[in-house]
Design a protein around this motif. Structure first.
Motif, mmCIF file in Angstrom:
data_model
loop_
_atom_site.group_PDB
_atom_site.id
_atom_site.type_symbol
_atom_site.label_atom_id
_atom_site.label_comp_id
_atom_site.label_asym_id
_atom_site.label_seq_id
_atom_site.Cartn_x
_atom_site.Cartn_y
_atom_site.Cartn_z
ATOM 1 N N THR A 66 21.174 54.575 42.616
ATOM 2 C CA THR A 66 21.773 53.608 41.696
ATOM 3 C C THR A 66 20.753 53.042 40.704
ATOM 4 O O THR A 66 21.019 53.017 39.489
ATOM 5 C CB THR A 66 22.470 52.482 42.461
ATOM 6 N N ARG A 70 20.887 53.593 36.627
ATOM 7 C CA ARG A 70 20.928 52.438 35.724
ATOM 8 C C ARG A 70 19.784 52.507 34.714
ATOM 9 O O ARG A 70 19.964 52.195 33.529
ATOM 10 C CB ARG A 70 20.864 51.136 36.534
ATOM 11 N N GLU A 73 20.600 55.074 32.062
ATOM 12 C CA GLU A 73 21.554 54.563 31.073
ATOM 13 C C GLU A 73 20.860 53.633 30.087
ATOM 14 O O GLU A 73 21.103 53.697 28.867
ATOM 15 C CB GLU A 73 22.685 53.832 31.788
#
Length: 285
Positions: A66, A70, A73
């Motif tokens: 995760t 993130r 992105e």
């Protein structure tokens, strides 16, 4: 292609001073560093005083996939095409990051999902003689991840939480006809913790000393990976899930044997039940 601009990410969890110092080995040669902190308490004040650092406190342990997704992105939004993924226990030798960036800039990267150096570890792994090769899988730390391809294949699998995230990503790359390019003349120092080998008859048995939580996720996630990719990479997947050798090593050479064996068995049970994500903490209370 001009000078390659690269973002970086390091995922922290209860870092030591040495872990934080490792950032100095690559911070100068990247353009921004996303520090994703999974720790129980904030560590921003302990970090190097550098404007390149963007600190993000997660306020819980989100695992590895995760935070990496993130950061990817964020890097894409900030205009970067590559993300250097780092473990907190890893550092580069002088000049290596700069040299890898130069080589990437001169390479057709349309089919290269990851550029990586040789990982110098305690593992008994003979160094490849060729200057460049294309391994099926590599560890997460020290990888220059092609963010365009990362998006195309769906990123890292969040539902694995930890353990096997790097393996699954590399197999996903290969299944989609992308490659990992490794520069074997360039090295990164990766501290894999308290690992050692013991002779068992004629074979060297690798003892990793992972704690019970890691044993749970390894067993659970490696079975998920085998189930998903065995038709494409059968030999690799059969080696990945080496249940007998793992159990034997725990029984003969590791501490907390009962706790680890229970966690390993629970990982298999939860695989059969289809449980994913952060589930060990729920069953270990």
């Amino acid at each position: 292609m001009g000078k390659l601009k690269v973002a970086g990410v390091v995922v922290l969890y209860q870092p030591t001073e040495e872990d934080i110092k490792n950032m100095d080995s690559y911070l100068e040669d990247i353009d921004i560093l996303y520090v994703m902190d999974n720790s129980k308490e904030e560590n921003e004040e302990r970090l190097p005083k550098n404007k390149k650092i963007k600190y993000i406190f997660n306020n819980e342990n989100l695992g590895i996939a995760t935070p990496l997704n993130r950061a990817a992105e964020l890097a894409r939004k900030d205009g970067y095409s590559y993300l250097l993924t780092m473990d907190q226990d890893t550092h580069f030798k002088d000049g290596v990051v700069k040299e890898i960036k130069k080589r990437i800039a001169k390479t057709d990267d349309s089919k290269i999902g990851i550029f990586t150096p040789w990982h110098k570890t305690k593992l008994k792994k003979e160094k490849v003689k060729e200057k460049i090769d294309y391994p099926l899988d590599v560890m997460t730390s020290g990888n220059f991840v092609n963010l365009d391809i990362h998006k195309k294949i769906g990123g890292f699998r969040d539902d694995l939480f930890i353990d096997g995230v790097d393996i699954e990503y590399c197999l996903n790359l290969a299944k989609n006809n992308y490659k990992v390019m490794r520069f074997n003349d360039l090295e990164i120092d990766h501290n894999l913790g308290n690992i050692f080998y013991r002779k068992f008859f004629t074979k060297d048995l690798l003892i990793t000393n992972h704690n019970a939580m890691r044993r749970y996720y390894q067993c659970r996630n490696y079975h998920y990976i085998k189930n998903q990719y065995q038709d494409d990479f059968r030999d690799f997947c059969n080696i990945l899930v080496k249940v007998k050798a793992t159990i034997l090593g725990i029984i003969l050479y590791e501490d907390d044997k009962i706790k680890k064996l229970k966690a390993y068995y629970q990982g298999y049970k939860d695989y059969k039940l289809g449980k994913k994500g952060r589930s060990y903490e729920k069953i270990s209370r």
